[in-house]
Design a protein around this motif. Structure first.
Motif, PDB file in Angstrom:
ATOM      1  N   GLY A 183      58.733  17.202-101.945  1.00  0.00           N
ATOM      2  CA  GLY A 183      59.632  18.256-101.498  1.00  0.00           C
ATOM      3  C   GLY A 183      60.866  17.675-100.841  1.00  0.00           C
ATOM      4  O   GLY A 183      61.294  16.568-101.154  1.00  0.00           O
ATOM      5  N   ASN A 184      61.432  18.430 -99.911  1.00  0.00           N
ATOM      6  CA  ASN A 184      62.653  18.028 -99.221  1.00  0.00           C
ATOM      7  C   ASN A 184      62.306  17.576 -97.805  1.00  0.00           C
ATOM      8  O   ASN A 184      61.973  18.383 -96.945  1.00  0.00           O
ATOM      9  CB  ASN A 184      63.639  19.195 -99.178  1.00  0.00           C
ATOM     10  N   PRO A 185      62.420  16.279 -97.504  1.00  0.00           N
ATOM     11  CA  PRO A 185      62.015  15.779 -96.193  1.00  0.00           C
ATOM     12  C   PRO A 185      62.957  16.183 -95.062  1.00  0.00           C
ATOM     13  O   PRO A 185      62.654  15.923 -93.897  1.00  0.00           O
ATOM     14  CB  PRO A 185      62.033  14.255 -96.390  1.00  0.00           C
ATOM     15  N   TYR A 186      64.074  16.817 -95.387  1.00  0.00           N
ATOM     16  CA  TYR A 186      65.021  17.233 -94.351  1.00  0.00           C
ATOM     17  C   TYR A 186      64.733  18.636 -93.824  1.00  0.00           C
ATOM     18  O   TYR A 186      65.395  19.099 -92.910  1.00  0.00           O
ATOM     19  CB  TYR A 186      66.459  17.141 -94.888  1.00  0.00           C
ATOM     20  N   LEU A 187      63.760  19.303 -94.418  1.00  0.00           N
ATOM     21  CA  LEU A 187      63.300  20.592 -93.931  1.00  0.00           C
ATOM     22  C   LEU A 187      61.999  20.404 -93.156  1.00  0.00           C
ATOM     23  O   LEU A 187      61.160  19.574 -93.535  1.00  0.00           O
ATOM     24  CB  LEU A 187      63.048  21.559 -95.093  1.00  0.00           C
ATOM     25  N   ASN A 188      61.823  21.171 -92.089  1.00  0.00           N
ATOM     26  CA  ASN A 188      60.595  21.045 -91.299  1.00  0.00           C
ATOM     27  C   ASN A 188      59.351  21.385 -92.107  1.00  0.00           C
ATOM     28  O   ASN A 188      58.254  20.919 -91.806  1.00  0.00           O
ATOM     29  CB  ASN A 188      60.674  21.931 -90.060  1.00  0.00           C
ATOM     30  N   THR A 189      59.496  22.226 -93.103  1.00  0.00           N
ATOM     31  CA  THR A 189      58.364  22.578 -93.966  1.00  0.00           C
ATOM     32  C   THR A 189      58.550  21.970 -95.355  1.00  0.00           C
ATOM     33  O   THR A 189      57.966  22.431 -96.329  1.00  0.00           O
ATOM     34  CB  THR A 189      58.240  24.100 -94.089  1.00  0.00           C
ATOM     35  N   GLY A 190      59.376  20.946 -95.451  1.00  0.00           N
ATOM     36  CA  GLY A 190      59.773  20.428 -96.761  1.00  0.00           C
ATOM     37  C   GLY A 190      58.760  19.553 -97.456  1.00  0.00           C
ATOM     38  O   GLY A 190      58.587  19.632 -98.669  1.00  0.00           O
ATOM     39  N   CYS A 191      58.080  18.676 -96.723  1.00  0.00           N
ATOM     40  CA  CYS A 191      57.111  17.778 -97.347  1.00  0.00           C
ATOM     41  C   CYS A 191      55.754  18.472 -97.411  1.00  0.00           C
ATOM     42  O   CYS A 191      55.069  18.612 -96.399  1.00  0.00           O
ATOM     43  CB  CYS A 191      57.004  16.475 -96.561  1.00  0.00           C
TER      44      CYS A 191
END
Length: 302
Positions: free
Chosen positions: A281-289
Motif C-alpha cells: 500500500g502507501n506507507p505515507y498514510l497511517n492506514t496505508g500499509c
C-alpha cells in the motif's frame, strides 16, 4: 443440512477473502481524487486542501478527462509520473529502488542562440523535498567548442563536460555522446539547483559562435529516444527528468508503527518510507500499509 450450512459459511469466507485480496490498496488520502488525466496522485501528493502534505506536494490539475495535465506549481513543472515503490517484491528480497517523481524540465540554450526556442533559465528547488536523482539522470550538452558547467547548490561542487566538432575527433556513432558535438556526465548528488554556464574551449576554434544546448535528462529515456543529436536536440523544448523526494514532517500513529510496519532508508539524498515485508500500500498514510490476505490452501469438512 449441517454439511450444507458449513459449506455455505466456507463459501462466504472464501468470497470475503477473495474480495479483500482483489481490492487495490488505498494510495490517496481517503475521500480525495487520486488521478489527474493519466497520472496517479498518491499521498503525500494531492490536488485539494487536506489532500496533500504541504504546498510542495500540491498538484494543479489543468484540463478535464484523460487529457488533463498535472503540475507541481512550487517548482513550475509538469508531472509525468508519481511512483511509490514497494522495495519488498516477494516479502524477503529488498530491491534498492526509490519512489520518484518524473517531470518535464526545459533545456537551457546559450545566449548567442537566435529565434524562439527552449528556456534560458534554470531550476531552483531550494527548501523543498525534491532532488535531482543522481542515479537516474545525466547531464547532456550539445555544441561545438563547448565547455558546459553545472552550477548548483554548492559553488565548490563543479561538474561539466567538453565537446567539439573537430573532424579529427569524429566518431562513427555520434549518439554515444562521447565528445564530438555532444558530451555527458553524471549529476551531482543532493542537488536542488540546476543552472548552466557555457564557455569556449578555444576562442580561436571554429564553432565558438554557434548555439549550444545543455539539459538534465532521464538516462533511460535519452538512450532510448535520442539517436541523431544534431537533428533532435534543437527541436526539444523539454525532456523527462527524475526527481527523488523526502518527507520529514509526517506524524504516524503509534498503532501504525506497531501493527502495520514502516521504515526509512537513505539513498540518492532522499529519505523515504516503505511498507515492510508482508504489507503493501502507501506507507505515507497511517492506514496505508495493509497486511496481505491469502486464500486458504485447504478446506476441511465434517
Amino acid at each position: 443440512m449441517g454439511v450444507q450450512f458449513v459449506m455455505r459459511i466456507t463459501f462466504l469466507l472464501l468470497l470475503t477473502y477473495g474480495l479483500a485480496e482483489a481490492a487495490a490498496p488505498l494510495m490517496a488520502m481517503p475521500g480525495c481524487k487520486d488521478t489527474c488525466g493519466n497520472v496517479s496522485i498518491p499521498y503525500p501528493f494531492g490536488m485539494t486542501a487536506g489532500c496533500y502534505l504541504n504546498d510542495w506536494f500540491k498538484i494543479n490539475c489543468i484540463g478535464k478527462g484523460s487529457s488533463a495535465r498535472a503540475f507541481l506549481p512550487k517548482i513550475n513543472m509538469e508531472v509525468l509520473e508519481i511512483n511509490i515503490v514497494n522495495p519488498y517484491r516477494n516479502d524477503s528480497y529488498l530491491r534498492l529502488e526509490e519512489s520518484i517523481v518524473r517531470v518535464k524540465m526545459p533545456i537551457i540554450i546559450s545566449s548567442n542562440c537566435t529565434g524562439t526556442g527552449p528556456s534560458n533559465g534554470g531550476v531552483n528547488m531550494t527548501g523543498g523535498p525534491f532532488y535531482f536523482s543522481s542515479s537516474r539522470n545525466k547531464f547532456i550538452s550539445v555544441g561545438c567548442n563547448n565547455m558546459a558547467m553545472i552550477t548548483g547548490n554548492d559553488p565548490m561542487l563543479l561538474a561539466g563536460c567538453n565537446s567539439d566538432c573537430n573532424s579529427e575527433t569524429m566518431i562513427p556513432r555520434e549518439a554515444k555522446c562521447s565528445g564530438f558535438n555532444c558530451c555527458q556526465t553524471t549529476v551531482p548528488d543532493g542537488n536542488q539547483v540546476f543552472n548552466v554556464t557555457f564557455k569556449s574551449i578555444d576562442e580561436k576554434n571554429n564553432g565558438s559562435e554557434k548555439c549550444k544546448y545543455a539539459f538534465l535528462a532521464e538516462e533511460e529515456w535519452f538512450d532510448s529516444n535520442i539517436k541523431n543529436l544534431s537533428y533532435a536536440v534543437p527541436l526539444l523544448e523539454d525532456v523527462p527528468v527524475v526527481l527523488d523526494w523526502k518527507v520529514s514532517d509526517i506524524s504516524f500513529t503509534e498503532a501504525y508503527r506497531r501493527n502495520s510496519g514502516y521504515s526509512t532508508r537513505s539513498g540518492d539524498s532522499a529519505r523515504q518510507y516503505y511498507c515492510l515485508p508482508g504489507y503493501e500500500g502507501n506507507p505515507y498514510l497511517n492506514t496505508g500499509c495493509q497486511g496481505k490476505l491469502q486464500l486458504p490452501t485447504a478446506l476441511i469438512f465434517p
